[in-house]
Design a protein around this motif. Structure first.
Motif, short mmCIF file in Angstrom:
data_model
loop_
_atom_site.label_atom_id
_atom_site.label_comp_id
_atom_site.label_asym_id
_atom_site.label_seq_id
_atom_site.Cartn_x
_atom_site.Cartn_y
_atom_site.Cartn_z
N ILE A 75 -20.88 -130.37 -8.71
CA ILE A 75 -19.53 -130.03 -9.16
C ILE A 75 -18.78 -129.54 -7.93
CG2 ILE A 75 -18.09 -128.46 -10.52
CD1 ILE A 75 -20.16 -128.45 -12.69
N THR A 76 -17.75 -130.28 -7.53
CA THR A 76 -16.93 -129.87 -6.40
C THR A 76 -15.71 -129.14 -6.95
OG1 THR A 76 -17.66 -131.84 -5.21
CG2 THR A 76 -15.78 -130.64 -4.29
N MET A 77 -15.62 -127.86 -6.61
CA MET A 77 -14.53 -127.05 -7.15
C MET A 77 -13.34 -127.09 -6.20
SD MET A 77 -16.77 -123.79 -8.47
CE MET A 77 -15.33 -122.88 -9.05
N PHE A 107 -29.35 -123.74 -8.64
CA PHE A 107 -29.93 -123.01 -9.77
C PHE A 107 -31.43 -123.05 -9.64
CE2 PHE A 107 -25.71 -123.45 -10.76
CZ PHE A 107 -25.41 -122.36 -11.55
N SER A 141 -26.85 -133.05 -8.82
CA SER A 141 -25.60 -133.23 -9.57
C SER A 141 -24.60 -132.23 -9.01
CB SER A 141 -25.81 -132.94 -11.05
OG SER A 141 -26.64 -133.90 -11.63
N PRO A 149 -29.40 -128.75 -23.16
CA PRO A 149 -29.72 -129.81 -22.18
C PRO A 149 -29.10 -131.14 -22.58
CG PRO A 149 -31.72 -128.78 -23.02
CD PRO A 149 -30.59 -128.36 -23.92
N TYR A 192 -35.55 -127.15 -6.80
CA TYR A 192 -36.25 -128.44 -6.70
C TYR A 192 -36.31 -129.18 -8.04
CZ TYR A 192 -40.22 -125.46 -8.15
OH TYR A 192 -41.04 -124.57 -8.79
N LEU A 193 -35.80 -128.55 -9.12
CA LEU A 193 -35.81 -129.22 -10.42
C LEU A 193 -34.44 -129.25 -11.10
CD1 LEU A 193 -39.13 -128.03 -12.12
CD2 LEU A 193 -38.66 -130.20 -10.99
N ILE A 194 -33.69 -128.17 -10.99
CA ILE A 194 -32.39 -128.13 -11.67
C ILE A 194 -31.38 -128.86 -10.79
CG2 ILE A 194 -30.56 -126.63 -12.55
CD1 ILE A 194 -33.09 -126.27 -14.14
N PRO A 195 -30.73 -129.90 -11.33
CA PRO A 195 -29.88 -130.74 -10.47
C PRO A 195 -28.59 -130.07 -9.97
CG PRO A 195 -30.49 -131.90 -12.50
CD PRO A 195 -30.90 -130.47 -12.68
N LEU A 196 -28.04 -129.14 -10.72
CA LEU A 196 -26.68 -128.67 -10.43
C LEU A 196 -26.54 -127.97 -9.07
CD1 LEU A 196 -23.80 -128.44 -11.60
CD2 LEU A 196 -24.43 -126.17 -12.44
N ILE A 228 -18.57 -121.70 -11.62
CA ILE A 228 -18.40 -122.07 -13.03
C ILE A 228 -19.66 -121.72 -13.85
CG2 ILE A 228 -18.05 -124.00 -14.65
CD1 ILE A 228 -16.29 -125.32 -12.48
N ALA A 229 -20.80 -122.25 -13.46
CA ALA A 229 -22.00 -122.08 -14.29
C ALA A 229 -22.42 -120.61 -14.39
CB ALA A 229 -23.16 -122.92 -13.74
N GLU A 246 -23.03 -126.31 -7.07
CA GLU A 246 -21.58 -126.11 -7.07
C GLU A 246 -21.11 -125.99 -5.63
OE1 GLU A 246 -20.76 -123.76 -11.18
OE2 GLU A 246 -22.03 -122.72 -9.75
#
Lengths: 316, 316
Positions: free
Chosen positions: A180-182, A143, A178, A229, A147-151, A190-191, A153
């Motif tokens: 998410i393993t789909m 996302f 962070s 958040p 370099y800042l948003i952790p997510l 997902i997001a 997928e």
């Protein structure tokens, strides 16, 4: 293949906003980054993007040895990926381009090195068809700004081997993301499915003259955006139910799902769906009572508002 | 009618999560609050809710003279609204209940006093039909918790007089809210249409087994949810376009609107819609360049992450 923790060099193929953001992230985490982008002027734009991100990354704390000087822009794809322990592809969102490029990367990347695509929504099964070794190709969807948003997928395609999905998930966590393993392919993952539903409704509202761009942004930044958040949409509504939590919320607002509150029809609120939402929230709350979650939310919303306010130099 | 700035007493009719949150907000702003709710035990629950909110409100800073002791719970609706300079109705989301209650409030509230409904989505035109003086009835839709989330959406119905919409907008701003005054009725107003589109997609995903409750919440809190207190969805995508802004973003990702990224079909991306989105973002950016907006966003996201982290006592 290299161990995820032993990778020292990452190749960033495609160096626009997303590829450049990935480059900035890997540089800040102490990696050598080798970048390739065939667009005219891409190297200069990439260096500007990294320079613009560096104050934020410095503020967050750089890994030992991290430096923008560890960025090398290469004129040939093969040179960029030759020494890489991981490849992140961030080409324009065009299926034919992605297919050809992933096949090209696969042809020149060292054996056993995982290649991840930043695609916003193409299933890997549709992108990996021309690659000779499709087993190592995965989606690693970030996302903006990466370099800042952790997510991130992570998901494979029909021909992706499970080890590559596992390797990419481990590597991304190692570099601070962070994950998410789909377990299945889903267009938009997902997001983006969630975000895109909101975005499509916003476009409909502007197209129909029902709201202005500024009203839409204000509706989010001064409204539900302040909660997201802190707690995602499910836990947020868990608290909207008061002491009765998600169960009370669904039992009370369930009929609203029939109302034309968006252009998107809601699913039938079956007993199974209701119970699944309730147990999911209870699992996520992990023992925290509604009162504890409310206190957490309140502290966080105040802190978030102050943080946003201060980051604007005191302006609203 | 009273001047908005001269009101000293507010009536809160309905004292659940939303009505109680309004009561807490008005108390913190120094008002006397007179509450009425026919549900058994409602008075006790209301006092617990105010007590739970008070630390957050104290942290934010109380108005002079503000005290939870300025809350009076009355056994009769007529007594609750008799001396009020403004009435906020927050009954359960049931059209028949709202219709009857608004007519009852209207019958006993002092002439010229504005009565606002917290309804999540009913048009005022549908709710005001049984009231003798419907001209003073408006929607004043808050977000949970009303004592922290600034947004209030104000809109009238067919029989609402313009002065009442203006009065409510002025009064809410006076008590510290961010107000969107809508010029037309729209089921779900603006923020709930956006939020609800996301929520409906989430329910579909859980119902179809495509994502868990926890994955959905993580996808937002670790992903796009970190951007939304800073920039709304439109300005967020203005930055996703890199130096080309919203224009480049729409020209690049426009084709994705045809992809099945949600269950909600997107509108046709006409030249008019594209240009409207671009000019809307330019207007909202108000002279700030993409680079300035990126720097603002980066500072804010870091601050937001730290704020959320600290509010959880250092736990992720």
């Amino acid at each position: 293949m290299p161990e995820p923790a032993e990778v020292t060099t990452v190749a960033c193929v495609g160096a626009g906003v997303i590829g450049g953001g990935w480059a900035a992230h890997f540089l800040a985490r102490g990696y050598h980054v080798r970048a390739w982008d065939p667009a005219p002027g891409a190297g200069d734009r990439l260096r500007r993007l990294v320079d613009a991100a560096w104050p934020a990354l410095t503020e967050l704390g750089l890994a030992e040895g991290a430096s923008p000087d560890n960025l090398t822009v290469l004129p040939a794809l093969a040179d960029a990926v030759a020494d890489a322990g991981f490849v992140q592809e961030s080409a324009p969102e065009n299926l034919a381009v992605k297919r050809a490029l992933l096949a090209d990367i696969d042809a020149v990347a060292p054996p056993g090195v995982v290649v991840a695509s930043s695609t916003s929504g193409f299933p890997m099964s549709d992108m990996q068809v021309d690659a000779a070794r499709p087993g190592r190709l995965v989606v690693g969807h970030p996302f903006n700004p990466p370099y800042l948003i952790p997510l991130v997928e992570v998901v494979g395609g029909d021909k992706t081997e499970q080890w590559a999905v596992d390797w990419a998930s481990t590597f991304y966590r190692h570099v601070g993301k962070s994950v998410i393993t789909m377990d299945r392919e889903l267009p938009g993952f997902i997001a983006n499915r969630l975000q895109e539903a909101l975005w499509r409704e916003a476009l409909h509202m502007v197209a129909a003259g029902e709201a202005t761009v500024e009203q839409i942004d204000t509706a989010i930044t001064e409204g539900p955006g302040l909660r997201w958040p802190v707690h995602g949409p499910c836990l947020t509504f868990h608290l909207a139910g008061g002491e009765g939590g998600m169960a009370h919320m669904l039992d009370h607002f369930g009929p609203s799902l029939k109302a034309p509150w968006t252009r998107l029809d809601a699913p039938e609120l079956t007993r199974e769906l209701r119970d699944g939402m309730v147990s999911g929230c209870e699992s996520e709350a992990d023992g925290r009572s509604i009162a504890e979650l409310v206190a957490e939310r309140d502290r966080a919303i105040i802190a978030v508002q102050r943080a946003v306010h201060a980051s604007r130099g005191g302006q609203r």
